[in-house]
Write an enzyme that holds these catalytic residues in place. Structure first.
Site, PDB file in Angstrom:
ATOM      1  N   VAL A  77      40.086  -5.828 -14.396  1.00  0.00           N
ATOM      2  CA  VAL A  77      41.382  -6.076 -13.750  1.00  0.00           C
ATOM      3  C   VAL A  77      41.530  -5.208 -12.498  1.00  0.00           C
ATOM      4  O   VAL A  77      41.909  -5.691 -11.427  1.00  0.00           O
ATOM      5  CB  VAL A  77      42.548  -5.802 -14.726  1.00  0.00           C
ATOM      6  CG1 VAL A  77      43.888  -5.864 -13.998  1.00  0.00           C
ATOM      7  CG2 VAL A  77      42.526  -6.787 -15.878  1.00  0.00           C
TER       8      VAL A  77
ATOM      9  N   LYS B  66      53.973 -11.824 -19.925  1.00  0.00           N
ATOM     10  CA  LYS B  66      52.527 -11.711 -20.115  1.00  0.00           C
ATOM     11  C   LYS B  66      52.127 -11.988 -21.565  1.00  0.00           C
ATOM     12  O   LYS B  66      51.249 -12.815 -21.850  1.00  0.00           O
ATOM     13  CB  LYS B  66      52.080 -10.304 -19.702  1.00  0.00           C
ATOM     14  CG  LYS B  66      50.704  -9.892 -20.159  1.00  0.00           C
ATOM     15  CD  LYS B  66      49.626 -10.632 -19.402  1.00  0.00           C
ATOM     16  CE  LYS B  66      48.261 -10.311 -19.994  1.00  0.00           C
ATOM     17  NZ  LYS B  66      47.168 -10.708 -19.178  1.00  0.00           N
TER      18      LYS B  66
ATOM     19  N   ASN C 125      50.090 -15.514 -22.980  1.00  0.00           N
ATOM     20  CA  ASN C 125      48.813 -15.514 -23.691  1.00  0.00           C
ATOM     21  C   ASN C 125      48.972 -16.044 -25.118  1.00  0.00           C
ATOM     22  O   ASN C 125      48.120 -16.779 -25.607  1.00  0.00           O
ATOM     23  CB  ASN C 125      48.196 -14.113 -23.701  1.00  0.00           C
ATOM     24  CG  ASN C 125      47.386 -13.853 -22.436  1.00  0.00           C
ATOM     25  OD1 ASN C 125      47.205 -14.758 -21.622  1.00  0.00           O
ATOM     26  ND2 ASN C 125      46.899 -12.645 -22.272  1.00  0.00           N
TER      27      ASN C 125
ATOM     28  N   GLY D  62      37.237 -26.414 -30.302  1.00  0.00           N
ATOM     29  CA  GLY D  62      35.946 -25.739 -30.345  1.00  0.00           C
ATOM     30  C   GLY D  62      35.877 -24.783 -31.513  1.00  0.00           C
ATOM     31  O   GLY D  62      36.637 -24.926 -32.484  1.00  0.00           O
TER      32      GLY D  62
ATOM     33  N   CYS E 212      41.494 -10.663 -24.150  1.00  0.00           N
ATOM     34  CA  CYS E 212      42.955 -10.796 -24.073  1.00  0.00           C
ATOM     35  C   CYS E 212      43.587 -11.528 -25.235  1.00  0.00           C
ATOM     36  O   CYS E 212      44.458 -10.988 -25.908  1.00  0.00           O
ATOM     37  CB  CYS E 212      43.334 -11.502 -22.771  1.00  0.00           C
ATOM     38  SG  CYS E 212      43.170 -10.446 -21.352  1.00  0.00           S
TER      39      CYS E 212
ATOM     40  N   LYS F 203      32.961 -17.022 -23.369  1.00  0.00           N
ATOM     41  CA  LYS F 203      33.116 -18.256 -22.590  1.00  0.00           C
ATOM     42  C   LYS F 203      32.121 -18.189 -21.439  1.00  0.00           C
ATOM     43  O   LYS F 203      31.527 -17.129 -21.206  1.00  0.00           O
ATOM     44  CB  LYS F 203      34.558 -18.400 -22.093  1.00  0.00           C
ATOM     45  CG  LYS F 203      34.958 -17.388 -21.036  1.00  0.00           C
ATOM     46  CD  LYS F 203      36.337 -17.721 -20.499  1.00  0.00           C
ATOM     47  CE  LYS F 203      36.585 -16.963 -19.213  1.00  0.00           C
ATOM     48  NZ  LYS F 203      37.876 -17.267 -18.640  1.00  0.00           N
TER      49      LYS F 203
ATOM     50  N   ARG G 187      33.384  -9.530 -25.936  1.00  0.00           N
ATOM     51  CA  ARG G 187      34.471  -9.082 -26.811  1.00  0.00           C
ATOM     52  C   ARG G 187      35.056 -10.246 -27.614  1.00  0.00           C
ATOM     53  O   ARG G 187      35.422 -11.264 -27.037  1.00  0.00           O
ATOM     54  CB  ARG G 187      35.556  -8.369 -25.991  1.00  0.00           C
ATOM     55  CG  ARG G 187      35.123  -6.947 -25.634  1.00  0.00           C
ATOM     56  CD  ARG G 187      36.128  -6.257 -24.769  1.00  0.00           C
ATOM     57  NE  ARG G 187      36.088  -6.766 -23.399  1.00  0.00           N
ATOM     58  CZ  ARG G 187      36.862  -6.321 -22.421  1.00  0.00           C
ATOM     59  NH1 ARG G 187      37.747  -5.371 -22.657  1.00  0.00           N
ATOM     60  NH2 ARG G 187      36.769  -6.813 -21.214  1.00  0.00           N
TER      61      ARG G 187
HETATM   62  C1  UDX Z   1      42.955 -15.157 -20.686  1.00  0.00           C
HETATM   63  C2  UDX Z   1      44.132 -15.796 -19.940  1.00  0.00           C
HETATM   64  O1  UDX Z   1      43.807 -17.163 -19.627  1.00  0.00           O
HETATM   65  C3  UDX Z   1      44.452 -15.000 -18.701  1.00  0.00           C
HETATM   66  O2  UDX Z   1      45.601 -15.550 -18.064  1.00  0.00           O
HETATM   67  C4  UDX Z   1      44.746 -13.560 -19.118  1.00  0.00           C
HETATM   68  O3  UDX Z   1      45.068 -12.763 -18.035  1.00  0.00           O
HETATM   69  C5  UDX Z   1      43.540 -12.986 -19.849  1.00  0.00           C
HETATM   70  O4  UDX Z   1      43.256 -13.810 -20.982  1.00  0.00           O
HETATM   71  P1  UDX Z   1      40.312 -15.100 -20.484  1.00  0.00           P
HETATM   72  O5  UDX Z   1      40.320 -14.281 -21.717  1.00  0.00           O
HETATM   73  O6  UDX Z   1      39.471 -14.668 -19.346  1.00  0.00           O
HETATM   74  O7  UDX Z   1      41.786 -15.254 -19.886  1.00  0.00           O
HETATM   75  O8  UDX Z   1      39.798 -16.554 -20.904  1.00  0.00           O
HETATM   76  P2  UDX Z   1      40.352 -18.037 -21.041  1.00  0.00           P
HETATM   77  O9  UDX Z   1      39.693 -18.890 -20.038  1.00  0.00           O
HETATM   78  O10 UDX Z   1      41.818 -18.083 -21.082  1.00  0.00           O
HETATM   79  O11 UDX Z   1      39.732 -18.435 -22.468  1.00  0.00           O
HETATM   80  C6  UDX Z   1      39.998 -17.665 -23.620  1.00  0.00           C
HETATM   81  C7  UDX Z   1      39.273 -18.238 -24.823  1.00  0.00           C
HETATM   82  O12 UDX Z   1      39.828 -19.474 -25.231  1.00  0.00           O
HETATM   83  C8  UDX Z   1      37.792 -18.508 -24.628  1.00  0.00           C
HETATM   84  O13 UDX Z   1      37.079 -18.072 -25.773  1.00  0.00           O
HETATM   85  C9  UDX Z   1      37.707 -20.010 -24.503  1.00  0.00           C
HETATM   86  O14 UDX Z   1      36.472 -20.522 -24.940  1.00  0.00           O
HETATM   87  C10 UDX Z   1      38.825 -20.432 -25.429  1.00  0.00           C
HETATM   88  N1  UDX Z   1      39.387 -21.753 -25.078  1.00  0.00           N
HETATM   89  C11 UDX Z   1      40.036 -21.943 -23.895  1.00  0.00           C
HETATM   90  C12 UDX Z   1      39.298 -22.810 -25.984  1.00  0.00           C
HETATM   91  O15 UDX Z   1      38.717 -22.669 -27.068  1.00  0.00           O
HETATM   92  N2  UDX Z   1      39.854 -24.022 -25.651  1.00  0.00           N
HETATM   93  C13 UDX Z   1      40.508 -24.233 -24.491  1.00  0.00           C
HETATM   94  O16 UDX Z   1      40.995 -25.351 -24.278  1.00  0.00           O
HETATM   95  C14 UDX Z   1      40.598 -23.163 -23.575  1.00  0.00           C
END
Ligand code: UDX
Length: 442
Positions: A18, A205, A209, A254, A261, A321, A328
């Site tokens: 961040v 925030k 999330n 999935g 986060c 992802k 993590r």
């Molecule tokens: C997230 C928030 O999106 C972001 O706004 C915040 O600041 C930090 O946390 P991030 O953790 O980087 O971001 O990943 P994100 O793309 O949101 O995906 C989180 C998880 O959800 C991943 O494991 C992804 O595979 C899963 N996911 C996401 C799904 O299983 N299905 C979806 O449709 C979307």
């Protein structure tokens, strides 16, 4: 995008994902940025252009703005040059589910008495943290220090883009100079602005999330019901997502969400509610559904292979992802452990996350490519939807495998391509081939 000429120098405390993205983003907007971290090796590396995380576009941005980015372990450097000190230190979960605020409090303690500085909180903190910090400042004779909450919404893998083109900027403050200054900093982005009180900004925030995580657990449960009824969750999500009120994003079923986060923030919000005597029932389910979802692959494997003892299982992707090396709370952590506990041998490949994965995963045979991983395997499980996996030659894979099962944990592959290669395709919430009626059947 207009770049301001009379830009505000800022400090950023904490050069993690961040902090660094925020620093590089503000440098792109024309600001001088003093980046402070207690980790000397990290600062030394950054001074030499070494970026400690894998984030697309970040290295280029830091390189481009080397002249504006100053790295130091001495807080005094930031205090001397900047009024606004962005706090971007870690707030990991504790055993109780509360956020660990020790790094935040260390920053608060280190601040001198001043009426020309403000802390701008980027770290994700419980609602009420701003009020606590302001009280601490007052008790320590630092009542002149201002405070602003400015939560981050950066997604790993697209964090640079999210910074420069945000859906919204949320600023919570007491209506003093510091809030105005942060509004001014973000002005060149021309993003929708929500300026509000500190507690509401903190809650935006956590609630955002938690809502996104709820959306994922919801579609995962729909997927599980689709498996029972023969519907296809990909089609269902398409049909739902076109409703403006629902929207198509975060409806991909999935094997569960992970990352730094969602798991932490959902638990933190549940805990925050619980600490005030409110039982946040929905979030308990969101967390439980996610844990069970990570384990559903086991049942799918057993359905096709029977006992998993001695079976060779190939994992494609390990990161939580794609486009990140972050491991993590990745689903691969649970899956690789469960598979080994069931007696399987696990091999795995991730284009970027192997080094991080090696720190957390034991007993897995790491391979250098997808092709090598799949060779001799009884089953392949796609865990992370890296683009390169869609381009695999499935006929070639089929001929090198011992078995023929492909479990697509992200509904990412083209089922017909996999099946044409003579392999058995199983997605999440998608019917097996025999259940599908031929197209055009009424
Ligand atoms: C997230 C928030 O999106 C972001 O706004 C915040 O600041 C930090 O946390 P991030 O953790 O980087 O971001 O990943 P994100 O793309 O949101 O995906 C989180 C998880 O959800 C991943 O494991 C992804 O595979 C899963 N996911 C996401 C799904 O299983 N299905 C979806 O449709 C979307």
């Amino acid at each position: 995008m207009s770049h301001s000429t009379d830009s505000e120098p800022i400090g950023v405390i904490g050069t993690g994902y961040v902090g660094l993205v925020t620093a590089a983003g503000f440098a792109e907007l024309g600001n001088d940025v003093w980046c402070i971290d207690i980790d000397e090796a990290k600062i030394k590396g950054l001074k030499n252009g070494r970026i400690p995380i894998w984030e697309p576009g970040l290295e280029e941005l830091v390189e481009r703005h080397r002249a504006r980015l100053h790295f130091s372990t001495d807080l005094a450097d930031a205090l001397e040059h900047a009024r606004l000190l962005f706090v971007a230190v870690g707030t990991p979960p504790t055993y109780s589910g509360d956020a660990d605020l020790s790094a935040v409090h260390a920053v608060v303690e280190a601040m001198p008495a001043s009426d020309r500085h403000a802390l701008v909180m980027k770290s994700t903190v419980p609602v009420g943290t701003g009020a606590t910090i302001k009280r601490l400042f007052a008790e320590q004779g630092k009542g002149g220090f201002s405070y602003v909450s400015c939560p981050e919404f950066l997604k790993e893998g697209s964090a640079v883009n999210d910074f420069l083109d945000p859906d919204r900027v949320v600023i919570g403050d007491d209506g003093d100079w510091a809030g105005d200054a942060v509004v001014g900093l973000y002005a060149p982005l021309e993003a929708p602005l929500v300026r509000t009180d500190i507690k509401s900004a903190e809650m935006v925030k956590l609630a955002s999330n938690a809502f996104l995580a709820t959306k994922i657990s919801f579609i995962n449960e729909i997927a599980n019901v689709c498996e029972e009824t023969g519907a296809d969750v990909v089609e269902v999500a398409k049909g739902m997502g076109l409703d403006d009120r629902i929207g198509p994003k975060f409806l991909q079923a999935g094997i569960g969400f992970g990352g730094s986060c969602f798991p932490k923030d959902v638990t933190a919000l549940k805990q925050l509610a619980g600490n005030s005597g409110y039982h946040f029932q929905l979030l308990n389910s969101v967390i439980e559904v996610n844990e069970l979802q990570k384990r559903r692959v086991m049942a799918k494997l057993e359905k096709h292979l029977g006992s998993l003892v001695g079976k060779e299982i190939a994992l494609l992707g390990l990161a939580f992802k794609p486009n990140t090396d972050d491991m993590r709370e990745a689903s691969s952590l649970v899956l690789s452990a469960r598979l080994q506990a069931a007696g399987s041998r696990v091999r795995a490949y991730d284009p970027v996350a192997e080094e991080e994965a090696r720190k957390l995963i034991r007993g897995v045979d790491f391979k250098a490519s997808a092709v090598e991983t799949v060779e001799g395997a009884d089953a392949v499980v796609l865990v992370t939807e890296w683009a390169e996996f869609a381009a695999l030659d499935f006929a070639e894979l089929a001929s090198s495998m011992r078995g023929s099962l492909v479990i697509d944990g992200r509904n990412f592959l083209d089922p017909s391509k996999v099946r044409e290669a003579g392999l058995t395709y199983e997605g999440i919430g998608r019917p097996a081939l025999k259940d599908r009626e031929p197209a055009g059947t009424t």
